[in-house]
Design a protein around this motif. Sequence first.
Motif, mmCIF file in Angstrom:
data_model
loop_
_atom_site.group_PDB
_atom_site.id
_atom_site.type_symbol
_atom_site.label_atom_id
_atom_site.label_comp_id
_atom_site.label_asym_id
_atom_site.label_seq_id
_atom_site.Cartn_x
_atom_site.Cartn_y
_atom_site.Cartn_z
ATOM 1 N N HIS A 212 -23.802 4.846 24.477
ATOM 2 C CA HIS A 212 -24.098 3.497 24.865
ATOM 3 C C HIS A 212 -25.230 2.858 23.817
ATOM 4 O O HIS A 212 -25.661 1.710 24.081
ATOM 5 N N TYR A 213 -25.678 3.696 22.890
ATOM 6 C CA TYR A 213 -26.860 3.273 22.199
ATOM 7 C C TYR A 213 -26.166 2.884 20.763
ATOM 8 O O TYR A 213 -26.534 2.029 20.092
ATOM 9 N N ASN A 215 -23.577 1.786 18.987
ATOM 10 C CA ASN A 215 -22.331 0.788 19.024
ATOM 11 C C ASN A 215 -22.593 -0.441 18.231
ATOM 12 O O ASN A 215 -23.381 -0.547 17.384
ATOM 13 N N THR A 216 -21.479 -1.232 18.140
ATOM 14 C CA THR A 216 -21.277 -2.309 17.247
ATOM 15 C C THR A 216 -22.123 -3.457 17.477
ATOM 16 O O THR A 216 -22.454 -4.451 16.493
ATOM 17 N N ASN A 217 -23.111 -3.462 18.550
ATOM 18 C CA ASN A 217 -23.790 -4.429 18.890
ATOM 19 C C ASN A 217 -25.573 -4.123 18.513
ATOM 20 O O ASN A 217 -26.252 -4.765 18.931
ATOM 21 N N ILE A 218 -25.652 -2.777 17.640
ATOM 22 C CA ILE A 218 -26.924 -2.385 17.264
ATOM 23 C C ILE A 218 -27.697 -3.961 16.572
ATOM 24 O O ILE A 218 -28.739 -4.116 16.795
ATOM 25 N N LEU A 220 -26.839 -7.015 16.638
ATOM 26 C CA LEU A 220 -26.962 -8.143 17.361
ATOM 27 C C LEU A 220 -28.368 -8.085 18.229
ATOM 28 O O LEU A 220 -28.960 -8.917 18.541
ATOM 29 N N ASN A 221 -28.408 -6.677 18.787
ATOM 30 C CA ASN A 221 -29.842 -6.378 19.540
ATOM 31 C C ASN A 221 -31.142 -6.474 18.602
ATOM 32 O O ASN A 221 -32.053 -6.811 19.058
ATOM 33 N N SER A 285 -33.449 -1.981 18.866
ATOM 34 C CA SER A 285 -32.027 -2.216 18.896
ATOM 35 C C SER A 285 -31.537 -1.840 20.254
ATOM 36 O O SER A 285 -30.253 -1.770 20.425
ATOM 37 N N PRO A 287 -29.840 -1.747 23.968
ATOM 38 C CA PRO A 287 -28.841 -2.576 24.509
ATOM 39 C C PRO A 287 -29.297 -2.915 25.855
ATOM 40 O O PRO A 287 -28.987 -3.967 26.648
#
Length: 324
Positions: A212-213, A215-218, A220-221, A285, A287
Amino acid sequence: LGTPTFEWDPRSIWLFHAKRIFFDQSIFSIADNYAAFSHNEYPSLAPAFASSLAVLVGHWNEVFPKLSFTLMFLPPLILTYSFLKDTQYLIFLSIVFFTIGKFLFNGWADGLVAIYFGLSAFLMYLLFIIDTNFFKNRLLFYLLAFCFFISLTLIKNEGIALLFILFATTFIIKLYKGQLGKDISKLVFLSISFLPVIFWKFFCYSKGIGDHYINTNILLNLLPRLDDLNNYKLISYFLFLNEKFLIALIFFLVSFWVKSNKELFSFVSTVITMYIFVLFFIYLSTPYDFYWQLDSTAARLIKSLSFVMAFFGLYNLKNYKISY
């Protein structure tokens, strides 16, 4: 120990995984990613041990498997007795009760991470940083370190980062001293301790079970939070104004003021500083909701730093004698 677990992490992650292992008779039962909310990608050392205890008894219930988490504290406590005797060991136990507290028996894994991290750091110090060759020339201590390192990475995901910090700190110190060449083979050997958790993570990802931590959105967060000073203030508030952290920090600083040991102080300070940077990165970072993440995890994660500072503060005073 005599009551059912009701808090989220112990009930819905660690003991839930243990229950699945017990009934499915395999640690690989998470391959179906059933109940994804329970973080199936988490390492399963503690749940597997809890399941083994249930197998030994012959049945599962919601109370006694929690005892396995308490039993896992025994190896580091026994090892420490080899270095701290009598009054010092009693003080060490007091430090454990103070910094770990109810996490010794409530089924959370954060207390285990703190203890195994502290002893892993201690073994790394004995094998690579301290000047004496007494420990460096004994295979037993490398085997002990190997076992503790593996255990640290297989308790929680944080253990992976903590062990990496220990290796990075040791690498930097040996490189600075110009001694890396003679110890690099030993560091490479001990780095094999990462393999079990790497294999576990590879198995999880091959089954489509992600973290969950990580991921590709790091980014972005992370990026929107980097330039907000209030985020750093909030993280600092939750981490550094923890009363146990402050008491451990004061004891650590006083210990090295009373008895100077630049080598040990540099090693521990570097480890602590690197972990603090990692914590800031993780929180910035996340989510999840920023405040909720801090409020629900900071007091638990800071236990590792509190214990390490208090433990090394005590060890530094091991042979100290008061002059009258």
